[in-house]
Design a protein around this motif. Structure first.
Motif, PDB file in Angstrom:
ATOM      1  N   SER A 267       0.841  -1.543  -0.549  1.00  0.00           N
ATOM      2  CA  SER A 267       0.110   0.173  -0.504  1.00  0.00           C
ATOM      3  C   SER A 267       0.865   1.391   0.097  1.00  0.00           C
ATOM      4  O   SER A 267       1.564   1.336   0.725  1.00  0.00           O
ATOM      5  CB  SER A 267      -0.579  -0.015   1.451  1.00  0.00           C
ATOM      6  N   TRP A 268       0.535   2.251  -0.450  1.00  0.00           N
ATOM      7  CA  TRP A 268       1.198   3.379  -1.304  1.00  0.00           C
ATOM      8  C   TRP A 268       0.296   4.569  -0.708  1.00  0.00           C
ATOM      9  O   TRP A 268      -0.414   4.496  -1.111  1.00  0.00           O
ATOM     10  CB  TRP A 268       1.688   3.203  -1.982  1.00  0.00           C
ATOM     11  N   ASP A 269       1.113   5.669   0.613  1.00  0.00           N
ATOM     12  CA  ASP A 269       0.861   7.101   0.475  1.00  0.00           C
ATOM     13  C   ASP A 269       1.071   7.522  -0.647  1.00  0.00           C
ATOM     14  O   ASP A 269       2.387   7.769  -0.906  1.00  0.00           O
ATOM     15  CB  ASP A 269       0.842   7.899   1.275  1.00  0.00           C
ATOM     16  N   GLU A 270       0.112   8.031  -1.891  1.00  0.00           N
ATOM     17  CA  GLU A 270       0.594   8.908  -3.143  1.00  0.00           C
ATOM     18  C   GLU A 270       1.336  10.056  -3.064  1.00  0.00           C
ATOM     19  O   GLU A 270       0.738  10.447  -1.640  1.00  0.00           O
ATOM     20  CB  GLU A 270       0.198   8.450  -4.221  1.00  0.00           C
ATOM     21  N   ARG A 271       2.616  10.451  -3.261  1.00  0.00           N
ATOM     22  CA  ARG A 271       2.819  11.287  -3.823  1.00  0.00           C
ATOM     23  C   ARG A 271       2.248  13.143  -3.492  1.00  0.00           C
ATOM     24  O   ARG A 271       0.494  12.594  -3.764  1.00  0.00           O
ATOM     25  CB  ARG A 271       3.507  11.916  -4.966  1.00  0.00           C
ATOM     26  N   GLY A 272       2.379  13.965  -1.930  1.00  0.00           N
ATOM     27  CA  GLY A 272       1.520  15.151  -2.289  1.00  0.00           C
ATOM     28  C   GLY A 272       0.752  14.144  -0.915  1.00  0.00           C
ATOM     29  O   GLY A 272      -0.271  14.712  -1.115  1.00  0.00           O
ATOM     30  N   THR A 289       5.862  19.891  -6.285  1.00  0.00           N
ATOM     31  CA  THR A 289       5.892  18.576  -7.337  1.00  0.00           C
ATOM     32  C   THR A 289       4.743  17.515  -7.762  1.00  0.00           C
ATOM     33  O   THR A 289       4.724  16.726  -8.702  1.00  0.00           O
ATOM     34  CB  THR A 289       7.074  17.857  -6.928  1.00  0.00           C
ATOM     35  N   LEU A 290       3.799  18.096  -7.147  1.00  0.00           N
ATOM     36  CA  LEU A 290       2.685  17.095  -7.408  1.00  0.00           C
ATOM     37  C   LEU A 290       1.550  17.077  -8.828  1.00  0.00           C
ATOM     38  O   LEU A 290       1.888  18.457  -8.917  1.00  0.00           O
ATOM     39  CB  LEU A 290       2.061  17.655  -6.640  1.00  0.00           C
ATOM     40  N   GLN A 295       3.332  11.376 -10.395  1.00  0.00           N
ATOM     41  CA  GLN A 295       2.411   9.953  -9.786  1.00  0.00           C
ATOM     42  C   GLN A 295       2.840   9.062 -10.004  1.00  0.00           C
ATOM     43  O   GLN A 295       2.552   7.724 -10.440  1.00  0.00           O
ATOM     44  CB  GLN A 295       1.151  10.248  -9.117  1.00  0.00           C
ATOM     45  N   LEU A 296       2.364   9.372 -11.223  1.00  0.00           N
ATOM     46  CA  LEU A 296       2.383   7.672 -12.496  1.00  0.00           C
ATOM     47  C   LEU A 296       3.987   7.304 -12.540  1.00  0.00           C
ATOM     48  O   LEU A 296       4.553   5.974 -12.373  1.00  0.00           O
ATOM     49  CB  LEU A 296       2.158   7.969 -13.911  1.00  0.00           C
ATOM     50  N   SER A 297       4.973   8.507 -12.706  1.00  0.00           N
ATOM     51  CA  SER A 297       6.449   8.418 -12.475  1.00  0.00           C
ATOM     52  C   SER A 297       6.638   7.348 -11.079  1.00  0.00           C
ATOM     53  O   SER A 297       7.465   6.288 -11.405  1.00  0.00           O
ATOM     54  CB  SER A 297       6.685   9.170 -12.702  1.00  0.00           C
TER      55      SER A 297
END
Length: 532
Positions: A267-272, A289-290, A295-297
């Motif tokens: 599980s990942w807390d996505e960027r930002g 940077t969001l 996020q795809l990268s």
């Protein structure tokens, strides 16, 4: 609960024990004659409480300072209790050292020498989320405070009786205060115990597998991931949360535990957002940077990390709601890295919140067929159409939802959050930002909606005839009107893939994983087992 040395626990114990050692040479002259009257049951409880509290304070690192946040208030109050405790002793050592001096209250706190450290260690247990400390403090309090209350009564004698009405009113007030305190601190104790049981359960269950909460360098940021599984040899699922900016990693164990016998889940807390945001708020406080592409990268970097760490060629991508935007775009761009795609509450057409319009129009039709007054609903939709804010969206959903009732009304998400074995301060801090948004606050909008809103408001894959090179499962609650099932079925009919299935969990809404977690997980297992 985390094993490790606690310097806070050591400080508290030093503050507790040093005055007591000094006191052994400065006891009141008549103290020993009261000792013989001590209740043996209370004395036993006191010793048991000391036996629990002393080592627990030292061997769990949960009590150490974790930075300034709202829980810091609990630690501060605990520390102030210990400071008052030191003041109590200083006052005693400077007095005539009589029994009455020893049992003088401080700031209205009776038997302060017994009460203050018990409160301090109990609050330390709340701060550290440690049921052993809470239980030890309660046992210690019953014994230690009980003994010294009895001594104090012997020293000062019975209190003078006051006016009957005054005593009744005072008794009622005391009862109310006690009940409120028991309700508050009892709730803390209950959920901390539940959390600790879940922590122990996970420790035992995953001792031969993996159970980690770590930060991983994804491109230019360290971002938070939780990884659980009974065996690292199992296939890897990467779970993408919704929102955008609504991380659920600390809750998702409620359904992931049904999958971890066969899969390792990341599980990942996505960027930002969530812990990833707070990890980087010193270098990117405004989420400059969001972007969706960022996020795809990051997701690509996470997939590479998972494949490298667990020696896999491919992973399974599972997205929920907004996470299906990320997940589906990634699967289409990198089919060589993915073995299957699962879209839960698949986003299909979000252009100008089309899903909300789709839901509204259906609800409006039902309302008119029933002869209901639709003026408030139409007014709410008009307001939302002119200002697509979170507040206006929530107000519209409140009026639309009665026409799309869910037959499954239970949802374990709230209890899962309160008893989560991995929930942390930053999870709560981010949740408060989301709550603030629903009340008209603008921080969430600036941090998340503004940088991602343009992509979301133009997302429409309904007529794209997309070609997936991996098996695809669309899994929705049959009563999902946030990402309407009708649109999901249309999208499934329009795409090409080796296998495409739409499965509905009857009676559930937008988050079936929180409503019927076992059934939800069984559907995933059943689908993926087709390709083993």
């Amino acid at each position: 609960m985390s094993f490790g040395f606690s310097y806070i626990g050591l400080i508290w114990l030093v503050m507790l024990l040093v005055p007591n050692f000094i006191w052994t040479r400065n006891k009141p002259d008549e103290y020993e004659k009261y000792v013989v009257n001590e209740n043996k049951v209370l004395l036993t409880l006191e010793r048991v409480g000391e036996f629990i509290v002393t080592p627990v304070a030292l061997i769990f690192s949960d009590f150490n300072f974790k930075g300034f946040h709202f829980w810091s208030v609990v630690l501060l109050i605990s520390f102030l209790c210990m400071v008052l405790y030191e003041i109590f002793w200083i006052r005693y050592f400077r007095s005539q050292k009589t029994m009455k001096d020893f049992y003088k209250g401080i700031l209205g706190i009776p038997v302060a020498g017994a009460t203050l450290p018990v409160i301090a260690f109990f609050l330390l247990g709340i701060y550290g989320g440690n049921i052993l400390m809470l239980i030890g403090s309660i046992i210690l309090g019953i014994g230690h405070i009980g003994i010294h209350r009895a001594h104090r009564k012997e020293v000062y004698g019975p209190k003078k009786k006051r006016n009957l009405i005054f005593r009744i009113l005072l008794g009622i007030l005391k009862t109310i205060c006690i009940l409120v305190l028991v309700a508050i601190f009892g709730s803390f104790t209950f959920f901390i115990a539940w959390r600790n049981i879940n922590q122990l359960s996970h420790f035992i269950r995953y001792k031969n597998g993996i159970n980690e909460q770590i930060y991983v360098k994804l491109n230019d940021q360290e971002e938070y991931v939780s990884i659980i599984g009974e065996s690292t040899d199992n296939p890897v699922i990467i779970s993408l949360h919704g929102g955008p900016g609504s991380p659920t990693g600390f809750i998702d164990y409620c359904w992931q535990d049904y999958l971890t016998d066969e899969y390792t889940i990341i599980s990942w807390d996505e960027r930002g957002c969530g812990r990833s945001y707070f990890r980087n708020d010193d270098i990117d406080p405004d989420n400059e940077t969001l972007t969706f592409d960022a996020q795809l990268s990051d997701l690509d970097a996470l997939v590479d990390y998972a494949c490298d760490r667990f020696n896999k060629d491919q992973v399974i991508i599972l997205g929920h709601s907004y996470g299906t935007m990320l997940g589906s775009r990634y699967v289409l761009a990198h089919p060589e890295k993915v073995s299957a795609y699962i879209g839960v509450g698949q986003c299909v057409n979000e252009k100008d919140y089309y899903g909300e319009t789709y839901s509204y129009e259906d609800a409006l039709k039902i309302a008119k067929e029933r002869g209901d007054d639709t003026s408030k609903m139409e007014e709410a939709y008009a307001k939302f159409s002119s200002d697509m804010s979170v507040v206006n969206l929530m107000n519209l959903r409140i009026l639309v939802s009665p026409y799309h009732p869910q037959t499954v009304t239970k949802d374990v998400s709230t209890l899962a959050a309160l008893s989560s074995p991995i929930a942390g301060v930053d999870d709560v801090r981010w949740y408060m930002i989301q709550i603030e948004a629903s009340m008209g606050g603008d921080r969430y909008g600036k941090l998340v909606e503004k940088p991602l809103g343009s992509y979301m408001m133009n997302f429409n894959v309904l007529d794209t005839q997309e070609v997936y090179q991996v098996p695809v499962l669309f899994l929705s609650g049959s009563c999902d009107w946030i990402c309407p099932v009708g649109l999901v079925e249309e999208y499934a009919d329009s795409i090409t893939a080796p296998v495409v299935e739409v499965r509905l969990i009857d009676g559930c809404g937008h988050s079936p994983q929180g409503q019927l977690p076992e059934e939800f997980s069984n559907e995933i297992k059943d689908f993926l087992n087709m390709f083993k």
